[in-house]
Design an enzyme around this catalytic site. Structure first.
Site, PDB file in Angstrom:
ATOM      1  N   MET A 103      47.261  42.486  34.319  1.00 21.89           N
ATOM      2  CA  MET A 103      48.644  42.485  34.168  1.00 21.89           C
ATOM      3  C   MET A 103      49.052  42.172  32.918  1.00 21.89           C
ATOM      4  O   MET A 103      50.135  41.620  32.851  1.00 21.89           O
ATOM      5  CB  MET A 103      48.965  41.190  34.933  1.00 21.89           C
ATOM      6  CG  MET A 103      48.638  41.058  36.438  1.00 21.89           C
ATOM      7  SD  MET A 103      49.640  42.041  37.207  1.00 21.89           S
ATOM      8  CE  MET A 103      51.023  41.462  37.383  1.00 21.89           C
ATOM      9  N   SER A 104      48.517  42.978  31.843  1.00 24.42           N
ATOM     10  CA  SER A 104      48.971  42.768  30.552  1.00 24.42           C
ATOM     11  C   SER A 104      50.008  43.382  30.145  1.00 24.42           C
ATOM     12  O   SER A 104      50.906  43.141  29.205  1.00 24.42           O
ATOM     13  CB  SER A 104      47.717  43.303  29.894  1.00 24.42           C
ATOM     14  OG  SER A 104      47.596  44.804  29.632  1.00 24.42           O
ATOM     15  N   GLU A 133      36.315  50.841  26.035  1.00 22.56           N
ATOM     16  CA  GLU A 133      37.549  50.424  26.945  1.00 22.56           C
ATOM     17  C   GLU A 133      38.565  51.302  26.915  1.00 22.56           C
ATOM     18  O   GLU A 133      39.033  51.557  26.032  1.00 22.56           O
ATOM     19  CB  GLU A 133      38.058  49.121  26.795  1.00 22.56           C
ATOM     20  CG  GLU A 133      38.983  48.371  27.617  1.00 22.56           C
ATOM     21  CD  GLU A 133      39.509  46.894  27.183  1.00 22.56           C
ATOM     22  OE1 GLU A 133      40.151  46.692  27.929  1.00 22.56           O
ATOM     23  OE2 GLU A 133      38.888  46.526  26.242  1.00 22.56           O
ATOM     24  N   LYS A 147      48.863  49.875  26.644  1.00 26.10           N
ATOM     25  CA  LYS A 147      49.703  49.060  25.574  1.00 26.10           C
ATOM     26  C   LYS A 147      50.821  49.782  25.163  1.00 26.10           C
ATOM     27  O   LYS A 147      50.956  51.079  25.169  1.00 26.10           O
ATOM     28  CB  LYS A 147      48.660  48.401  24.571  1.00 26.10           C
ATOM     29  CG  LYS A 147      47.600  47.523  25.092  1.00 26.10           C
ATOM     30  CD  LYS A 147      48.045  46.393  25.747  1.00 26.10           C
ATOM     31  CE  LYS A 147      46.962  45.361  26.087  1.00 26.10           C
ATOM     32  NZ  LYS A 147      46.073  45.819  27.299  1.00 26.10           N
TER      33      LYS A 147
END
Length: 225
Positions: free
Chosen positions: A141-142, A175, A179
């Site tokens: 949920m970033s 990863e 973003k």
């Protein structure tokens, strides 16, 4: 008979602003950004116009997030058709798109490696401002306040370049993350859209960072059911 909702000049202006923001950054504007852009004295005025657009069925408002504005598929289709009429060109790519859906990405391997592809998904091309190359299943949920939630399918266009402020898919070592890109004089920052998460700072000489793609749209997982 034309079933297109009749919009006031101000409502059309806000709709255009939302569309432009999505095309430019991959996410809709906040109420504050709309108010600032159009000279409103408060965010309440922007909210009232957005509510009116929602009542007319042009957009969908998602609660609990500052960027919770969605263009409905009918609106996207209408916008696409109006552009075609404006330039008097044939409708591009009436055929549906078949996109690979990428799930969890293993460390160090290409994002479109066969073992990462959960399935293929057929979508309508008019849903996206730019043609995507694949769908990526969002984890976590970033990016909640950009309206990107856990389990959503992010439409991604493969690219190695992106502009400041755009939402990107990036690889950091082992990863893959989604973003907002921020370029500073000290290097690159990958910004979350959730105060519970911290920005990720990438040093200029880092070899662990690689840009994988640009967010060009979003599909709610339940839309495919």
């Amino acid at each position: 008979m034309d079933d297109t909702p009749k919009l006031t000049a101000r409502q059309q202006q806000i709709l255009d602003l939302v569309q432009t923001a999505i095309e430019r950054t991959g996410a809709p504007p906040t109420r504050a950004e709309i108010a600032a852009e159009l000279g409103f004295r408060s965010v309440n005025a922007a909210e009232e116009h957005l509510q009116a657009l929602a009542r007319k069925g042009v957009i969908e408002l998602v609660g609990g997030t500052s960027r919770g504005i969605r263009l409905r598929s009918e609106t996207l289709r209408s916008l696409a058709e109006s552009r075609i009429k404006q330039f008097n060109l044939p409708l591009p790519s009436l055929s549906q798109l078949t996109l690979p859906l990428v799930g969890r990405v293993a460390a160090g391997s290409p994002i479109l490696a066969q073992e990462h592809i959960d399935q293929t998904v057929v979508v309508e091309p008019h849903l996206f401002a730019r043609r995507p190359d694949y769908l990526l299943r969002v984890r976590g949920m970033s990016m909640r306040d950009a309206g990107i939630l856990d389990g959503d399918l992010l439409a991604v266009q493969k690219t190695r370049e992106a502009k400041n402020g755009q939402i990107v898919v990036a690889r950091l070592g082992d990863e893959v993350t989604v973003k907002r890109l921020s370029k500073t004089k000290h290097g690159i920052e990958l910004l979350p859209e959730n105060p519970d998460f911290q920005p990720i700072v990438v040093s200029p000489d880092s070899e662990d960072f690689e840009l994988e793609g640009l967010a060009v749209g979003l599909i709610r997982n339940n839309m495919l059911m």
